[in-house]
Scaffold this active site. Structure first.
Site, PDB file in Angstrom:
ATOM      1  N   ASP A  44       0.842  -1.203   0.000  1.00 33.17           N
ATOM      2  CA  ASP A  44       0.000   0.000   0.000  1.00 33.17           C
ATOM      3  C   ASP A  44       0.876   1.252   0.000  1.00 33.17           C
ATOM      4  O   ASP A  44       1.428   1.628   1.024  1.00 33.17           O
ATOM      5  CB  ASP A  44      -0.876  -0.006   1.263  1.00 33.17           C
ATOM      6  CG  ASP A  44      -1.789   1.203   1.325  1.00 33.17           C
ATOM      7  OD1 ASP A  44      -2.835   1.168   0.659  1.00 33.17           O
ATOM      8  OD2 ASP A  44      -1.455   2.185   2.009  1.00 33.17           O
ATOM      9  N   TYR A  49       3.521   9.614  -0.394  1.00 30.76           N
ATOM     10  CA  TYR A  49       4.596   8.935   0.346  1.00 30.76           C
ATOM     11  C   TYR A  49       5.950   9.071  -0.376  1.00 30.76           C
ATOM     12  O   TYR A  49       6.987   8.765   0.219  1.00 30.76           O
ATOM     13  CB  TYR A  49       4.302   7.439   0.554  1.00 30.76           C
ATOM     14  CG  TYR A  49       3.012   7.100   1.271  1.00 30.76           C
ATOM     15  CD1 TYR A  49       2.266   8.065   1.942  1.00 30.76           C
ATOM     16  CD2 TYR A  49       2.530   5.782   1.287  1.00 30.76           C
ATOM     17  CE1 TYR A  49       1.073   7.745   2.580  1.00 30.76           C
ATOM     18  CE2 TYR A  49       1.346   5.458   1.934  1.00 30.76           C
ATOM     19  CZ  TYR A  49       0.618   6.449   2.564  1.00 30.76           C
ATOM     20  OH  TYR A  49      -0.570   6.110   3.193  1.00 30.76           O
ATOM     21  N   LYS A  74      -2.622   6.034  -4.200  1.00 30.64           N
ATOM     22  CA  LYS A  74      -3.728   6.940  -3.844  1.00 30.64           C
ATOM     23  C   LYS A  74      -3.477   8.318  -4.436  1.00 30.64           C
ATOM     24  O   LYS A  74      -2.344   8.810  -4.396  1.00 30.64           O
ATOM     25  CB  LYS A  74      -3.834   7.087  -2.313  1.00 30.64           C
ATOM     26  CG  LYS A  74      -3.723   5.787  -1.550  1.00 30.64           C
ATOM     27  CD  LYS A  74      -3.885   5.948  -0.052  1.00 30.64           C
ATOM     28  CE  LYS A  74      -3.470   4.674   0.674  1.00 30.64           C
ATOM     29  NZ  LYS A  74      -2.036   4.584   0.977  1.00 30.64           N
ATOM     30  N   HIS A 107      -7.292   9.660  -1.777  1.00 29.58           N
ATOM     31  CA  HIS A 107      -6.640   9.612  -0.461  1.00 29.58           C
ATOM     32  C   HIS A 107      -7.491  10.262   0.644  1.00 29.58           C
ATOM     33  O   HIS A 107      -7.609   9.735   1.736  1.00 29.58           O
ATOM     34  CB  HIS A 107      -5.267  10.296  -0.554  1.00 29.58           C
ATOM     35  CG  HIS A 107      -4.285   9.795   0.448  1.00 29.58           C
ATOM     36  ND1 HIS A 107      -2.952   9.631   0.167  1.00 29.58           N
ATOM     37  CD2 HIS A 107      -4.426   9.419   1.734  1.00 29.58           C
ATOM     38  CE1 HIS A 107      -2.328   9.169   1.244  1.00 29.58           C
ATOM     39  NE2 HIS A 107      -3.200   9.039   2.201  1.00 29.58           N
TER      40      HIS A 107
HETATM   41  P1  NDP Z   1       1.018   1.267  11.933  1.00 25.35           P
HETATM   42  O1  NDP Z   1      -0.150   1.194  12.842  1.00 25.35           O
HETATM   43  O2  NDP Z   1       1.209   0.208  10.914  1.00 25.35           O
HETATM   44  O3  NDP Z   1       2.305   1.387  12.845  1.00 25.35           O
HETATM   45  C1  NDP Z   1       3.577   1.595  12.322  1.00 25.35           C
HETATM   46  C2  NDP Z   1       4.519   1.888  13.494  1.00 25.35           C
HETATM   47  O4  NDP Z   1       4.614   0.750  14.336  1.00 25.35           O
HETATM   48  C3  NDP Z   1       5.919   2.208  13.057  1.00 25.35           C
HETATM   49  O5  NDP Z   1       6.423   3.156  13.969  1.00 25.35           O
HETATM   50  C4  NDP Z   1       6.664   0.882  13.222  1.00 25.35           C
HETATM   51  O6  NDP Z   1       8.018   1.139  13.479  1.00 25.35           O
HETATM   52  C5  NDP Z   1       5.965   0.283  14.426  1.00 25.35           C
HETATM   53  N1  NDP Z   1       5.871  -1.195  14.391  1.00 25.35           N
HETATM   54  C6  NDP Z   1       5.513  -1.953  13.339  1.00 25.35           C
HETATM   55  N2  NDP Z   1       5.467  -3.249  13.688  1.00 25.35           N
HETATM   56  C7  NDP Z   1       5.808  -3.312  14.993  1.00 25.35           C
HETATM   57  C8  NDP Z   1       5.936  -4.391  15.893  1.00 25.35           C
HETATM   58  N3  NDP Z   1       5.693  -5.642  15.513  1.00 25.35           N
HETATM   59  N4  NDP Z   1       6.309  -4.104  17.170  1.00 25.35           N
HETATM   60  C9  NDP Z   1       6.557  -2.832  17.548  1.00 25.35           C
HETATM   61  N5  NDP Z   1       6.437  -1.763  16.726  1.00 25.35           N
HETATM   62  C10 NDP Z   1       6.066  -2.007  15.455  1.00 25.35           C
HETATM   63  O7  NDP Z   1       0.972   2.724  11.281  1.00 25.35           O
HETATM   64  P2  NDP Z   1       0.854   3.427   9.863  1.00 25.35           P
HETATM   65  O8  NDP Z   1       0.292   4.767  10.147  1.00 25.35           O
HETATM   66  O9  NDP Z   1       2.105   3.343   9.113  1.00 25.35           O
HETATM   67  O10 NDP Z   1      -0.279   2.618   9.086  1.00 25.35           O
HETATM   68  C11 NDP Z   1      -0.025   1.501   8.282  1.00 25.35           C
HETATM   69  C12 NDP Z   1      -0.210   1.809   6.806  1.00 25.35           C
HETATM   70  O11 NDP Z   1      -1.529   2.268   6.533  1.00 25.35           O
HETATM   71  C13 NDP Z   1       0.673   2.952   6.288  1.00 25.35           C
HETATM   72  O12 NDP Z   1       2.018   2.575   6.150  1.00 25.35           O
HETATM   73  C14 NDP Z   1      -0.036   3.293   5.015  1.00 25.35           C
HETATM   74  O13 NDP Z   1       0.262   2.344   4.000  1.00 25.35           O
HETATM   75  C15 NDP Z   1      -1.484   3.223   5.462  1.00 25.35           C
HETATM   76  N6  NDP Z   1      -1.979   4.543   5.936  1.00 25.35           N
HETATM   77  C16 NDP Z   1      -2.937   5.163   5.168  1.00 25.35           C
HETATM   78  C17 NDP Z   1      -3.428   6.388   5.524  1.00 25.35           C
HETATM   79  C18 NDP Z   1      -4.471   7.028   4.687  1.00 25.35           C
HETATM   80  O14 NDP Z   1      -4.769   8.223   4.892  1.00 25.35           O
HETATM   81  N7  NDP Z   1      -5.066   6.325   3.754  1.00 25.35           N
HETATM   82  C19 NDP Z   1      -2.965   7.096   6.731  1.00 25.35           C
HETATM   83  C20 NDP Z   1      -1.992   6.344   7.498  1.00 25.35           C
HETATM   84  C21 NDP Z   1      -1.552   5.109   7.097  1.00 25.35           C
HETATM   85  P3  NDP Z   1       9.216   0.554  12.541  1.00 25.35           P
HETATM   86  O15 NDP Z   1       8.902   0.929  11.117  1.00 25.35           O
HETATM   87  O16 NDP Z   1      10.415   1.242  13.082  1.00 25.35           O
HETATM   88  O17 NDP Z   1       9.202  -0.924  12.778  1.00 25.35           O
END
Ligand code: NDP
Length: 270
Positions: A44, A49, A74, A107
């Site tokens: 995604d 991004y 998006k 988006h």
């Molecule tokens: P998430 O809820 O997926 O959390 C990501 C965070 O959690 C990062 O800081 C990551 O750190 C940490 N993390 C991931 N796995 C673990 C784990 N197993 N244990 C501990 N920490 C962990 O957040 P996002 O906001 O990134 O949402 C996911 C996806 O959804 C986005 O990447 C995007 O593709 C989409 N999205 C879409 C939006 C929209 O407006 N349509 C808005 C926001 C997100 P690290 O990378 O350092 O591991």
């Protein structure tokens, strides 16, 4: 991996892999390669991004056939409106160097341009340049409004969704309209991982708090999109098929809902 049917028959692999805030260049490229190695088949990305090119390169370098992968982008707010959306989509195709996207989303529901943007998505879908179309950050009100202008119903609504933001009413609305809900920030951006209930259920299933949150989304019928740039976490977040939460576990997790958002609340968008 699970596969969820979209209303047009296309299968969406679940969970998907998120790349929001994965830095353009090596970080995003490597994260996607690790994700594909771990078994994810759904990535995604988004224009905003700035890593569509890295995602596309990782897909090619993985040697996994394109048709086995599900790739989303998006249309960003600045590119909304009919012409701008079409033009920006062509740029996304060339950035990622792919012939098509599997899913194209609006988006955010921009007040004055979202209806025209949707018309652009319908055209791109009819031209076969994207295999499904949908929206993101749409509330029930925005979805209802679409009934007045959409010739094709959205197949997906991607919204923030986690046990701490259980949007039950929106989930029910989507389900009743045949719209698949994709769960973004399914880990609440790691801000709630230390909640004691996640630890308690984690010890019952020998699972991490993140795995419990991902399972909850999946068992709600949503498609979670966990993001990480760390190989161990990328693998961990995909390793969610060896246990199942019971109805009682799910009920306990449902009660964590506190309207907790990591992103903007779209309900104030007219
Ligand atoms: P998430 O809820 O997926 O959390 C990501 C965070 O959690 C990062 O800081 C990551 O750190 C940490 N993390 C991931 N796995 C673990 C784990 N197993 N244990 C501990 N920490 C962990 O957040 P996002 O906001 O990134 O949402 C996911 C996806 O959804 C986005 O990447 C995007 O593709 C989409 N999205 C879409 C939006 C929209 O407006 N349509 C808005 C926001 C997100 P690290 O990378 O350092 O591991």
């Amino acid at each position: 991996m699970e596969k969820i049917d979209l209303s047009n028959g296309l299968e969406m692999p679940s969970p998907g892999f998120g790349v929001f805030q994965s830095k353009p260049g090596q970080e995003a490229y490597q994260a996607v390669l690790w994700a594909l190695e771990a078994g994810y088949r759904h990535v995604d990305t988004a224009q905003i991004y700035a890593n569509e090119a890295d995602v596309g390169k990782a897909i090619r370098d993985s040697s996994i056939p394109r048709e086995s992968l599900f790739l989303t982008t998006k249309i960003w707010n600045a590119n909304q409106g009919f012409e701008a959306a079409c033009d920006s989509f062509e740029k996304s195709l060339s950035q990622a160097a792919v012939d098509y996207f599997d899913l194209l989303l609006i988006h955010w529901p921009q007040t004055h341009t979202r209806a025209d943007t949707w018309k652009a998505l319908e055209k791109l879908y009819e031209q076969g340049k994207c295999r499904s179309i949908g929206v993101s950050n749409y509330t029930s009100k925005h979805l209802q409004e679409m009934e007045g202008y959409a010739s094709i119903k959205p197949m997906v609504n991607q919204v923030e969704f986690s046990p701490f933001l259980y949007q039950k009413e929106l989930l029910d609305t989507c389900r009743s309209q045949g719209i698949v809900l994709e769960a973004y920030s399914p880990l609440a951006q790691a801000q709630k991982l230390s909640h004691p209930l996640l630890a308690e259920l984690g010890s019952k299933f020998e699972a991490s708090p993140a795995q419990i949150m991902i399972r909850w989304s999946m068992q709600k019928g949503a498609v979670p999109l966990p993001k990480s740039v760390k190989q161990g976490r990328i693998q961990e977040n995909f390793d969610v098929f060896r246990f199942s939460l019971s109805a009682d576990d799910m009920n306990l997790l449902d009660k964590l809902d506190e309207g907790f958002r990591t992103c903007w609340d779209p309900s104030s968008t007219e």
